[in-house]
Enzyme design. Sequence first.
Site, PDB file in Angstrom:
ATOM      1  NE  ARG A 284      57.984  24.096 -17.680  1.00 43.76           N
ATOM      2  CZ  ARG A 284      58.410  22.858 -17.891  1.00 43.76           C
ATOM      3  NH1 ARG A 284      58.965  22.172 -16.912  1.00 43.76           N
ATOM      4  NH2 ARG A 284      58.296  22.305 -19.068  1.00 43.76           N
TER       5      ARG A 284
ATOM      6  CG  ASP B  91      55.917  24.605 -12.347  1.00 42.18           C
ATOM      7  OD1 ASP B  91      54.870  24.045 -12.768  1.00 42.18           O
ATOM      8  OD2 ASP B  91      56.800  23.985 -11.725  1.00 42.18           O
TER       9      ASP B  91
ATOM     10  CB  THR C  43      57.399  29.745 -23.711  1.00 47.32           C
ATOM     11  OG1 THR C  43      56.842  28.453 -23.443  1.00 47.32           O
ATOM     12  CG2 THR C  43      57.430  30.559 -22.424  1.00 47.32           C
TER      13      THR C  43
ATOM     14  CB  THR D  93      54.306  22.123 -31.538  1.00 44.92           C
ATOM     15  OG1 THR D  93      53.861  20.961 -30.836  1.00 44.92           O
ATOM     16  CG2 THR D  93      53.110  22.784 -32.223  1.00 44.92           C
TER      17      THR D  93
ATOM     18  CE  LYS E 267      46.863  17.521 -23.286  1.00 46.35           C
ATOM     19  NZ  LYS E 267      46.777  18.969 -22.948  1.00 46.35           N
TER      20      LYS E 267
ATOM     21  CG  ASN F  53      48.752  26.019 -25.042  1.00 43.71           C
ATOM     22  OD1 ASN F  53      48.387  25.222 -25.893  1.00 43.71           O
ATOM     23  ND2 ASN F  53      50.008  26.450 -24.943  1.00 43.71           N
TER      24      ASN F  53
ATOM     25  CE1 TYR G 276      49.725  15.282 -24.074  1.00 44.44           C
ATOM     26  CE2 TYR G 276      48.485  14.066 -25.732  1.00 44.44           C
ATOM     27  CZ  TYR G 276      48.962  15.259 -25.224  1.00 44.44           C
ATOM     28  OH  TYR G 276      48.669  16.438 -25.872  1.00 44.44           O
TER      29      TYR G 276
ATOM     30  N   GLY H 105      55.051  27.406 -29.772  1.00 36.91           N
ATOM     31  CA  GLY H 105      54.010  26.564 -30.382  1.00 36.91           C
ATOM     32  C   GLY H 105      52.621  27.183 -30.390  1.00 36.91           C
ATOM     33  CB  ILE H 106      49.340  25.531 -29.758  1.00 34.92           C
ATOM     34  CG1 ILE H 106      49.343  24.551 -30.933  1.00 34.92           C
ATOM     35  CG2 ILE H 106      47.922  25.973 -29.407  1.00 34.92           C
ATOM     36  CD1 ILE H 106      48.684  23.201 -30.639  1.00 34.92           C
TER      37      ILE H 106
END
Lengths: 253, 255
Positions: A38, A63, A15, A192, A159, A90, A155, A17-18
């Site tokens: 979303r 979602d 939706t 972003t 990741k 992503n 975070y 950005g990247i």
Amino acid sequence: MGRLDGKVAIVTGATIGIGRATAIRMAQEGARVVATGRSESDGAETARMIVAAGGEGIYLRQDITDEARWAEIVAEAEQRYGGLDVLVNNAAMFFVKPIEQTTADDFDAIYRVNVEGTFLGIRTAMPAMDRRGGGSIVNISSLLGIRGFPGGTAYGATKGAVTQMTLAAALDGAAKGRGIRVNVIHPGVFWTRMVVEQMGADDAVKQFLADETPLGRLGDPEEIAGAVVYLASDESRLVTGSEMTIDGGRGAR
Amino acid sequence: MSSARFSGRCVLISGGASGIGAATARMMAAEGARVLLGDVDLELARTVAGEIGTTARALHLDVTDEASWQNACATALREFGALHVLVNSAGISVPANVEEATLEHWRQTMSINADGVFLGCKHGVRAIRTCGGGAIVNLASTLGARPGSIYAAYSASKAAVLAVTRSTALHCAEQRYAIRCNAVLPGATHTPMVDAYLDNAPDPAALMAQFESVHPLGRIGRPEDIAHGVLYLASDDAAWVTGVALPVDGGFLAA
């Protein structure tokens, strides 16, 4: 002749950005793209941009923590476009908080999106790729999953988990000649919306981060899209379980 | 789109007469590049250049010799008018464990694989920065990241390639040269170098089976598989990529 001619791809978090840049670029290279996320208004805009760029694709609301919805998304790709060749995991949640202020609920929320959402995507896509005789899964992790940063306990942990999951999934995907490749990209610092919402739209911060980057600037979402095209295409047919860092040289220090 | 990612680019490839270097030369030329194939086997380099056509040239390049590098870079600038991309593909691999390996074997391996890439980066940077920037791609090896018992010198030489890659990347970034420097880590690949192992093995089929078994995708690479990774790193798609190592190894490093 596009480098992704004949391929069908799902891109989550497309939706903005990247994810959006990746969905558009993949469509320009000939893939038919199911762009998910979303925000319906942003998703509709991504779909419009895909068509405006001369590509073929649709937006579906998703979602990624919803397991039943994953099945619907993959089924829709198969029914509409005849199969599934590429999944780009992503979509992600990002926040920066000192560890003492990070609650168990914070940790649970970010874990569900970044780790469980990615896991559900891989698990749902693999049987569809088996029906196609192979495929390529690209997980978007983060440089912050391999390097520590202040406030990144939650975070960074999620990741790091995505990276580790990639290595194991690559071996499952390689077993018995299945031909499903799984790779991970570690983006460095991008400006972003996901990042700006956390860091604030502060030009001084942006400049500081750019100056800190060896190549002297922040990333352009197109630069992740270019790597995804390589990993999604047959050019990388021998590449699996590989980590690609795209960070302006930050990780080389 | 993007059918000619190297249109207008001038490329120098060491070890360009065979294996990964030759595959890279053919693919870059097909995407619009002018390619200079440097190799100690000048005759073979000329043959490959002849097959590619008028956009290719060949010259003698001994990567261990600094004057030879200076000549190669000067030739690229003279013949093509510029140098934008350097691919350091020349290398040797002769298996020997730490007990078997002689000092002479170690020095020869380090001389070609490590000195050769160092000299290539040194003179490549000098030439490319006068042409507005570009990219260097070094061929390292998965064994540089995960050494094997029977490749003592080779593994060490490829680890050196990885370190020189990062150091060069950071230096060029600090100097704002607009030169990126990255490495590809091939797994076992069908090149004359690896095929020589197989030919010399007591049981080539068993050795091939062993190579295949340690690569989860179940096969060893073709030079083209590796060249695709080189092309990505040398292209504008990788404009924000520097100091990285890209494994093209059938999952070898994932396991």
